[in-house]
Design a protein around this motif. Structure first.
Motif, PDB file in Angstrom:
ATOM      1  N   SER A  32       0.225   6.447  12.008  1.00  0.00           N
ATOM      2  CA  SER A  32      -0.466   7.826  11.916  1.00  0.00           C
ATOM      3  C   SER A  32      -1.992   7.703  12.374  1.00  0.00           C
ATOM      4  CB  SER A  32      -0.459   8.020  10.272  1.00  0.00           C
ATOM      5  OG  SER A  32      -1.265   7.199   9.706  1.00  0.00           O
ATOM      6  N   GLY A  33      -2.415   8.833  12.614  1.00  0.00           N
ATOM      7  CA  GLY A  33      -3.951   8.908  12.801  1.00  0.00           C
ATOM      8  C   GLY A  33      -4.387  10.340  12.246  1.00  0.00           C
ATOM      9  N   ALA A  48       1.436  10.313   4.912  1.00  0.00           N
ATOM     10  CA  ALA A  48       1.691  10.486   3.435  1.00  0.00           C
ATOM     11  C   ALA A  48       1.152   9.134   2.519  1.00  0.00           C
ATOM     12  CB  ALA A  48       2.921  10.760   2.810  1.00  0.00           C
ATOM     13  N   GLN A  49       0.988   7.862   3.222  1.00  0.00           N
ATOM     14  CA  GLN A  49       0.964   6.842   2.609  1.00  0.00           C
ATOM     15  C   GLN A  49      -0.999   6.599   2.528  1.00  0.00           C
ATOM     16  OE1 GLN A  49       3.092   3.904   4.571  1.00  0.00           O
ATOM     17  NE2 GLN A  49       4.713   3.752   3.192  1.00  0.00           N
ATOM     18  N   ALA A  50      -1.267   7.030   3.994  1.00  0.00           N
ATOM     19  CA  ALA A  50      -2.434   6.855   4.090  1.00  0.00           C
ATOM     20  C   ALA A  50      -3.422   7.845   3.191  1.00  0.00           C
ATOM     21  CB  ALA A  50      -3.047   7.120   5.771  1.00  0.00           C
ATOM     22  N   ARG A 102      -2.330   9.088   0.320  1.00  0.00           N
ATOM     23  CA  ARG A 102      -2.475   8.411  -0.901  1.00  0.00           C
ATOM     24  C   ARG A 102      -3.130   7.436  -1.216  1.00  0.00           C
ATOM     25  NH1 ARG A 102       3.105   9.271  -0.716  1.00  0.00           N
ATOM     26  NH2 ARG A 102       3.756   6.865  -0.305  1.00  0.00           N
ATOM     27  N   VAL A 103      -3.360   6.452  -0.192  1.00  0.00           N
ATOM     28  CA  VAL A 103      -4.216   5.328  -0.363  1.00  0.00           C
ATOM     29  C   VAL A 103      -5.675   5.593  -0.518  1.00  0.00           C
ATOM     30  CG1 VAL A 103      -5.653   3.394   0.995  1.00  0.00           C
ATOM     31  CG2 VAL A 103      -2.941   3.646   0.650  1.00  0.00           C
ATOM     32  N   LEU A 104      -6.198   6.860   0.455  1.00  0.00           N
ATOM     33  CA  LEU A 104      -7.516   7.135   0.259  1.00  0.00           C
ATOM     34  C   LEU A 104      -7.749   7.998  -1.340  1.00  0.00           C
ATOM     35  CD1 LEU A 104     -10.179   7.377   1.625  1.00  0.00           C
ATOM     36  CD2 LEU A 104      -9.632   9.326   2.656  1.00  0.00           C
ATOM     37  N   ALA A 105      -6.587   8.666  -1.579  1.00  0.00           N
ATOM     38  CA  ALA A 105      -6.845   9.383  -2.744  1.00  0.00           C
ATOM     39  C   ALA A 105      -7.119   8.441  -4.082  1.00  0.00           C
ATOM     40  CB  ALA A 105      -5.716  10.329  -3.262  1.00  0.00           C
ATOM     41  N   GLU A 106      -6.397   7.283  -3.998  1.00  0.00           N
ATOM     42  CA  GLU A 106      -6.181   6.540  -5.004  1.00  0.00           C
ATOM     43  C   GLU A 106      -7.357   5.586  -5.036  1.00  0.00           C
ATOM     44  OE1 GLU A 106      -3.695   5.258  -7.725  1.00  0.00           O
ATOM     45  OE2 GLU A 106      -3.648   7.297  -7.170  1.00  0.00           O
ATOM     46  N   LEU A 162       0.762  -1.190  -0.077  1.00  0.00           N
ATOM     47  CA  LEU A 162       0.032  -0.143  -0.053  1.00  0.00           C
ATOM     48  C   LEU A 162       0.985   1.280  -0.075  1.00  0.00           C
ATOM     49  CD1 LEU A 162      -2.932  -1.162   2.205  1.00  0.00           C
ATOM     50  CD2 LEU A 162      -3.228  -0.481   0.207  1.00  0.00           C
ATOM     51  N   GLY A 163       2.116   1.152   0.174  1.00  0.00           N
ATOM     52  CA  GLY A 163       3.071   2.313   0.292  1.00  0.00           C
ATOM     53  C   GLY A 163       3.590   2.377  -1.269  1.00  0.00           C
TER      54      GLY A 163
END
Ligand SMILES: C[S@@+](CC[C@H](N)C(=O)[O-])C[C@H]1O[C@@H](n2cnc3c(N)ncnc32)[C@H](O)[C@@H]1O
Length: 276
Positions: free
Chosen positions: A223-224, A173-175, A177-181, A140-141
């Protein structure tokens, strides 16, 4: 077989352990016959340090969360989603154990070594999926969205997404990007559900033993967010959080949850559902 007894994938085993326990209860909220098999396959190779510290105080919560997302996914499919994507699927067995409508394709995405462990256990049990199950080994990264599309996801069709117990293991940043994708791949009529934690949890003494136990097996929460509803809203999702005190949600387990999860003060995390 690579056993997920270290690193972030240990946490999939924690959830499987809670599901195995739940499956033995007379008043179980679901039955996951494969969960015990995962546990046996893993613990046969040695102790799993994070299991007890993390699982025990949370097991009712994990059971309630599992049932809630079972119901959510079936409802989303009944409302027109023909595709399901489980991000950070771990040892999730919904493809095998839920009564899917005809034609549903379910994509499970997780790190490659998780499937290296999971698939032999599933095969040895002779488990047969009740939908079209597609495994997607990806990080997911990284460019997981391309892997998902290559595996057959159709972004022009509505999708029911699930991200259960995963976002906190990604950095901010990964979280994002995951939501954006996921949003980019979501046709109108799509749904997303999952869980995220509050930033405040990192300073919460009650959460500290669990956070330390996870960090000790290299599975630290990273992250949160301040508030999950506006966070999802920023990506165009109409989100709501789930009220764990609702009897339709806790199924008579409120007293157990009281001790584990529903403390005074602001929430440590949220279960969310959102539509697009
Ligand atoms: C707590 S487990 C939850 C598993 C599953 N969603 C469930 O509830 O049964 C977290 C999962 O997230 C996966 N995960 C964490 N970081 C990941 C990443 N960067 N890419 C893919 N999967 C990841 C782990 O391998 C693990 O299976």
């Amino acid at each position: 077989m690579t056993t997920p007894t270290a690193g972030v994938s240990t946490t999939a085993l924690v959830i499987a352990s809670a599901r195995a326990t739940e499956s033995e209860r007379a008043d179980r909220l679901f039955r996951d016959p494969l969960a015990a098999g995962f546990l046996a396959a893993a613990t046969g190779e040695g102790p799993v340090p994070a299991l007890e510290t993390v699982r025990h105080p949370m097991e009712h919560y994990f059971a309630i969360r599992t049932r809630l997302f079972d119901d959510y996914l079936l409802r989303a499919c009944a409302r027109g989603c023909g595709q399901v994507v489980v991000l950070g699927a771990g040892l999730d067995t919904r493809a095998f154990r839920l009564p899917w409508p005809a034609g549903v394709r379910l994509f499970e995405l997780d790190l490659p070594h998780v499937f290296g462990f999971k698939e032999p256990v599933v095969a040895a049990a002779g488990a047969v999926p009740a939908c079209e199950r597609v495994t997607v080994p990806a990080d997911l990264g990284g460019d997981w969205a391309a892997a998902l599309r290559a595996a057959g996801l159709r972004p022009d069709l509505p999708t029911a997404w699930l991200i259960e117990g995963v976002l906190c293991y990604l950095d901010s940043a990964q979280a994002e990007r995951v939501l954006a994708e996921a949003t980019r791949l979501s046709a109108p009529g799509s749904w997303i559900a999952g869980e995220h934690v509050s930033r405040r949890v990192f300073d919460d003494p009650v959460a500290r033993p669990m956070l330390d136990a996870l960090a000790a097996v290299d599975a630290a929460w990273r992250s949160g967010v301040d508030d999950v509803v506006p966070w999802l809203g920023g990506y165009g999702w109409r989100a709501e959080t789930v009220d764990l005190t609702d009897p339709a949600v806790h199924h008579g387990r409120l007293s157990e949850l009281d001790r584990e999860r529903i403390g005074d003060g602001p929430p440590r995390g949220w279960i969310f559902r959102a539509a697009r």
